[in-house]
Design a protein around this motif. Structure first.
Motif, PDB file in Angstrom:
ATOM      1  N   THR A  74     -30.728 -40.433  -6.825  1.00  0.00           N
ATOM      2  CA  THR A  74     -30.277 -39.963  -8.141  1.00  0.00           C
ATOM      3  C   THR A  74     -30.436 -38.458  -8.318  1.00  0.00           C
ATOM      4  O   THR A  74     -29.962 -37.900  -9.319  1.00  0.00           O
ATOM      5  N   ILE A 123     -36.201 -49.659  -8.220  1.00  0.00           N
ATOM      6  CA  ILE A 123     -35.658 -49.965  -9.544  1.00  0.00           C
ATOM      7  C   ILE A 123     -34.164 -50.285  -9.473  1.00  0.00           C
ATOM      8  O   ILE A 123     -33.727 -51.348  -9.917  1.00  0.00           O
ATOM      9  N   MET A 128     -38.663 -50.293 -17.107  1.00  0.00           N
ATOM     10  CA  MET A 128     -39.178 -48.928 -16.921  1.00  0.00           C
ATOM     11  C   MET A 128     -39.907 -48.410 -18.162  1.00  0.00           C
ATOM     12  O   MET A 128     -40.936 -47.745 -18.060  1.00  0.00           O
ATOM     13  N   LEU A 148     -32.047 -46.505 -12.209  1.00  0.00           N
ATOM     14  CA  LEU A 148     -33.393 -45.944 -12.345  1.00  0.00           C
ATOM     15  C   LEU A 148     -33.716 -45.274 -13.683  1.00  0.00           C
ATOM     16  O   LEU A 148     -34.829 -45.395 -14.173  1.00  0.00           O
ATOM     17  N   LEU A 149     -32.752 -44.546 -14.270  1.00  0.00           N
ATOM     18  CA  LEU A 149     -33.096 -43.616 -15.355  1.00  0.00           C
ATOM     19  C   LEU A 149     -32.777 -44.152 -16.743  1.00  0.00           C
ATOM     20  O   LEU A 149     -31.972 -45.068 -16.890  1.00  0.00           O
TER      21      LEU A 149
END
Lengths: 458, 458
Positions: free
Chosen positions: B200, B417, B425, B454-455
């Protein structure tokens, strides 16, 4: 934006006499153990909790006032100086061991606890925290500079021994990174990002550390070599042989002479290795024999063994005091520390070129090093106030940095960047230094966290 | 901004037939080894150099087109899927071992090399790369997911075994992180930041790895326990005793039955531990005896020892094939992998609560795990297309994540993730997840690097 005076008043409202604006305390927090000039902050804050740290940061952030963390003040690159004033946050009142969990071999501590105090508290558990930079540094400072020292060859550096952190960010938010589980794959490794960030991204207010079992048996030794090359080559062969050295330290002839003068020893005028072995009784004997054989092949002689705890303590105290002992042996000189680290296969070149250049310069420059990691320090000693000698020392230091990079290494093995080494960052990191700058700008857009250190354009 | 079509044409100009827009290749890169649905990219690029990767990234960045790295396609959380289309960068033509430096115990590789291919190249050097996630993953993928596996208990994870990286950033700049020196304190630990960033923040185009000496002697064993508690408590006692286990894997009764069915073994219907010891001949014997004694105290029986290389290989191949073997043992089911990791002291609670809840649910859910790290996986097996069973599996998975956090652990020990675990998360990281988001925004403001993974807010 509030003025500095208004911010300091707000801090006094928050902390009472735990905000100290006296000249003496500001001066105390404006000096370092190395050659940097006095750079005092506007005030020194003594928080007692994370909540207070967060409030301090919010107040300073709101006024654009620099915030500098202070542990034990033992850093060597001016990390904790206040070149632009501001508020130094002294963690001496946040120095508790919070939670020892022997069954997980972890401990959580406040940043102000020193490594010696931590190990005193751990003694009865059968565990210890091995990272040993020599100075009795604070754990918060050690995390912030990614410290290591004599035992890193066996136990790793702060990079591998910090499991998690609590951090107060530039805007006062409090975050936690990591967990107590041995590993995790849940997103960016923020623990690793804050370890070594030198307080430029936030203030560390809690650290969870890995612990290690106290070795069943330990043994230390010193031996002398005919030549520097013999000593360094013995280190390389030892590391490559896979002997799990607990410590393997190089001391050159000049440093040995300084030890003799400062610590009253009677070592021969020769390069030395100081070594330590940890393991089971049988394991230590096996390691000892293997090392003695390898070292013998490279001309080691005059082994002095220290098996008793007090003998080992005395030996390593002498190593830890090398910086002060050496300074004392050269009265009237200022110390400029260096800290390069190279791949182990290039260590002999790195040490020998450095020693030859120092010898040719005429300056005193004893060399000691954590050579099992490829890391060594020349302590350059120009006469205080002698501009020509100062310039010579600076040139030697710059050449060491260039040499480290040429040999595939790094300009700082363990001391960090602080004020002193930003000049080498572009050469070591290229555009990656700008990536560091972009992260800094993202997490501290006002630039209040420890300004002037580590980063580009700073 | 150029259109997607124009960007793909520019990529064809750059790469010729190494830009593949066929439906079959897009589909191949739009599926994963786990339960995620097909999410194909618009095209697949096969670069042969870092310069080409940089050009690909610049073209995609200019057109706002997602860029997804692809190693061996073995990830389990949908990391390499293309939920928003874009260009998948397949590293199969960048799979060289670039530089082995035995005297420094390091190697530099391109991202597409697999761990098995690397170890084949290393065989004659006496060194090996120990990290072993089971699948024959690519080193680039393993770095990007911070992989670990069966040997992490002894040798660490990708976190501790990557010394440096070359990375192509979102804007096409190429940076290098780390050096070949064993340690460094020169600024933010960008190596650690990119390891586990799941593509990422940039594409990893070169990795410098630490190597380890091939052990002089190795020995493996399997033993059965009367109860799951006995097996898990034996692990905890073994780890706490300090025996340097090379591997210590838990296999529950259901997983053992699946092994018997899929691999033709005849293990008893019982929980098992699979272990391996590395060291000198004498050291392995000593470790073996100490382990057998501890395991015996917790009811271990029926030890089967594997000392010959081919026996050990067969044993660990079976463990590595657990995922496929188990799937085959439950035809008509879809696998949902789980991956929690807790402090070792909480492992018994974590495993027993999980097993009890799976048993009560009626779903099959064999458990295996790298329990020496506190990490284990339940493979939840709802019938394909059965919405109620799917929901039960998802609930079990969510409860495992909650359990891991409650016990001081993490929702992913090693899988990462990707698409699958973003929902946990916030619970694990709180505001620290936003810090990850701020770093992402700083380094990839257009959001082209592996979007959707992931984010936060992604």
């Amino acid at each position: 934006m509030p003025t500095t005076a208004a911010a300091l008043d707000a801090l006094t409202d928050l902390l009472g006499d735990r905000l100290n604006r006296s000249q003496s305390d500001r001066d105390l927090h404006g000096r370092s153990e190395s050659h940097f000039k006095q750079m005092p902050p506007d005030a020194v804050a003594y928080p007692e909790s994370t909540a207070e740290v967060a409030e301090i940061v919010k107040i300073c952030h709101g006024a654009g006032l620099p915030i500098i963390g202070w542990g034990a003040g033992t850093s060597l690159e001016g990390h904790a100086l206040a070149p632009r004033g501001g508020v130094t946050v002294d963690f001496s009142r946040m120095a508790k061991v919070l939670d020892i969990v022997p069954e997980d071999m972890v401990v959580s501590v406040q940043p102000g606890v020193t490594r010696e105090a931590l190990n005193t508290e751990l003694r009865a558990t059968g565990l210890f925290f091995p990272i040993d930079p020599g100075a009795n540094a604070s754990i918060g400072g050690m995390a912030s500079t990614r410290a290591s020292g004599t035992t890193a060859v066996r136990y790793g550096t702060m990079r591998s021994n910090v499991l998690g952190l609590e951090v107060v960010l530039a805007d006062g938010r409090v975050i936690r990174t990591g967990t107590r589980a041995p590993k995790s794959s849940t997103g960016y490794d923020l623990t690793a990002l804050f370890v070594g960030a030198e307080g430029t991204l936030g203030l560390i207010t809690e650290i969870t550390l890995k612990l290690h079992g106290q070795p069943e048996a330990s043994r230390s030794a010193v031996c002398a070599f005919d030549t520097m090359a013999g000593a360094v080559d013995a280190v390389i062969a030892t590391i490559q042989s896979g002997i799990p050295m607990a410590r393997i330290e190089f001391v050159d002839t000049a440093a040995a002479a300084a030890f003799n003068k400062g610590a009253g020893t009677d070592w021969p005028d020769a390069p030395h290795l100081m070594v330590e072995f940890h393991g089971s009784e049988a394991g230590v004997i096996e390691q000892t024999e293997r090392f003695a054989e390898i070292a013998g092949d490279f001309g080691a002689q005059g082994f002095r063994w220290a098996a008793k705890p007090e003998e080992r303590t005395a030996l390593w105290a002498m190593r830890h005091n090398a910086y002060r002992t050496t300074l004392q042996a050269y009265p009237g000189c200022t110390a400029i520390t260096t800290d390069i680290c190279v791949p182990i296969s290039r260590l002999a070149e790195a040490v020998e070129e450095t020693a030859a250049e120092i010898a040719a310069s005429g300056l005193p420059g004893p060399i000691v090093g954590h050579v099992g990691d490829g890391n060594f320090h020349a302590l350059l000693l120009p006469k205080t106030g002698d501009a020509a000698e100062w310039e010579t020392a600076m040139k030697l230091s710059a050449n060491m940095a260039e040499r480290a990079l040429r040999l595939g290494g790094t300009v700082s093995g363990e001391h960090g960047i602080g004020l002193g080494k930003t000049k080498y960052m572009r050469a070591e990191h290229g555009d990656a230094w700008d990536v560091m700058g972009a992260i800094k700008a993202a997490l501290d857009p006002e630039g209040v966290m420890n300004p002037g250190k580590l980063l580009p354009g700073n």
